[in-house]
Design an enzyme around this catalytic site. Structure first.
Site, PDB file in Angstrom:
ATOM      1  N   SER A  91       7.890  40.335  50.726  1.00 14.00           N
ATOM      2  CA  SER A  91       6.515  40.510  51.244  1.00 14.00           C
ATOM      3  C   SER A  91       6.418  40.936  52.713  1.00 14.00           C
ATOM      4  CB  SER A  91       5.648  39.247  51.077  1.00 14.00           C
ATOM      5  OG  SER A  91       5.162  39.125  49.761  1.00 14.00           O
ATOM      6  N   GLY A 151      10.841  50.797  49.861  1.00 18.05           N
ATOM      7  CA  GLY A 151      11.519  49.640  50.444  1.00 18.05           C
ATOM      8  C   GLY A 151      12.733  49.200  49.649  1.00 18.05           C
ATOM      9  N   VAL A 152      12.910  47.896  49.575  1.00 17.85           N
ATOM     10  CA  VAL A 152      14.089  47.350  48.903  1.00 17.85           C
ATOM     11  C   VAL A 152      14.024  47.610  47.388  1.00 17.85           C
ATOM     12  CG1 VAL A 152      13.234  44.971  48.593  1.00 17.85           C
ATOM     13  CG2 VAL A 152      15.664  45.376  48.937  1.00 17.85           C
ATOM     14  N   ASP A 153      12.834  47.666  46.839  1.00 17.21           N
ATOM     15  CA  ASP A 153      12.640  47.976  45.410  1.00 17.21           C
ATOM     16  C   ASP A 153      13.211  49.363  45.083  1.00 17.21           C
ATOM     17  OD1 ASP A 153      11.743  47.844  42.804  1.00 17.21           O
ATOM     18  OD2 ASP A 153       9.605  47.952  43.288  1.00 17.21           O
ATOM     19  N   ILE A 195      21.088  44.895  50.808  1.00 12.21           N
ATOM     20  CA  ILE A 195      21.278  43.944  49.711  1.00 12.21           C
ATOM     21  C   ILE A 195      21.888  44.595  48.467  1.00 12.21           C
ATOM     22  CG2 ILE A 195      18.981  44.189  48.670  1.00 12.21           C
ATOM     23  CD1 ILE A 195      18.942  41.102  48.366  1.00 12.21           C
TER      24      ILE A 195
END
Ligand code: AR6
Length: 188
Positions: free
Chosen positions: A131, A42-44, A21
């Site tokens: 989540s 993760g994506v964070d 992303i």
């Protein structure tokens, strides 16, 4: 080549894509953040690395003003070094078995993210699967909630295009079959 599939939800469009992303050039990408907006894995972690050194300061300013961002909430920062102009930070629920309001909080995380986009006059937004990583929400339960909120916003003309990024072919396949079940009969 990465997988992708497009669903027409008039007057809008929903795209499922397998990929990262942080490379996306939508008006806003959504971050699956924590309540302290402190960055993480993760994506964070990927978004914080790609957005660069100005993002933590912008997050600290928001936390100084609001205390913490509860699960189901969403706030906006600039995208800084990202191709996307804005980052919408939302906090999904931690999965604790499903009887502690997780479905409502997950629905709210998507709906509030869309609300922030609309308030800021944005037309395109890209989501990760909020989540479903560290926070442990089962994909087969998260997918109908997430896809349902997105479809409502597109059918209601709130946004022109929503993209959902899935990390890896396995996740893409699970989400694609959930979307095929929900949107049967829709031309793509
Ligand atoms: N692009 C798209 N999706 C990704 C990417 C990427 N670059 N990287 C991971 N994913 P998670 P959560 C997928 O754990 O469950 C953080 O530490 C990943 O495979 O990132 O909401 C925060 O600080 C998974 O399917 O978010 C919080 O503490 C999905 O993104 C906590 O994790 C979400 O996984 C939030 O947990």
């Amino acid at each position: 080549m990465s997988d992708s599939v497009v669903y027409s939800i008039p007057p809008g469009v929903l795209k499922l894509l397998e990929g990262d992303i942080t490379r996306d050039d939508a008006d806003a990408i959504v971050n699956a953040a924590n309540s302290a907006l402190a960055g993480g894995g993760g994506v964070d972690g990927a978004i914080h690395r790609a957005a660069g050194p100005k993002l933590p300061g912008a997050c600290r300013e928001i936390i100084a003003a609001i205390g913490r961002l509860p699960a189901g909430g969403a706030v906006v920062t600039p995208g800084f070094d990202l191709p996307a102009r804005h980052i919408i930070h939302t906090v999904g629920p931690i999965w604790r078995g499903g009887s502690e309001g997780e479905p409502e909080k997950l629905r709210s995380a998507y709906a509030q993210s869309i609300a922030r986009a609309v308030e800021n006059g944005l037309a395109t937004i890209s989501f990760p699967a909020v989540s479903t990583g560290v926070y442990g929400y089962p994909v087969e339960l998260a997918a109908p909630i997430a896809l349902g909120v997105m479809a409502e916003a597109l059918a209601g003309g709130q946004l022109r295009e929503i993209r959902l990024y899935l990390h890896g072919k396995h996740a893409f396949g699970l989400w694609r079959s959930a979307a095929d079940d929900l949107f049967t009969g829709i031309v793509r």
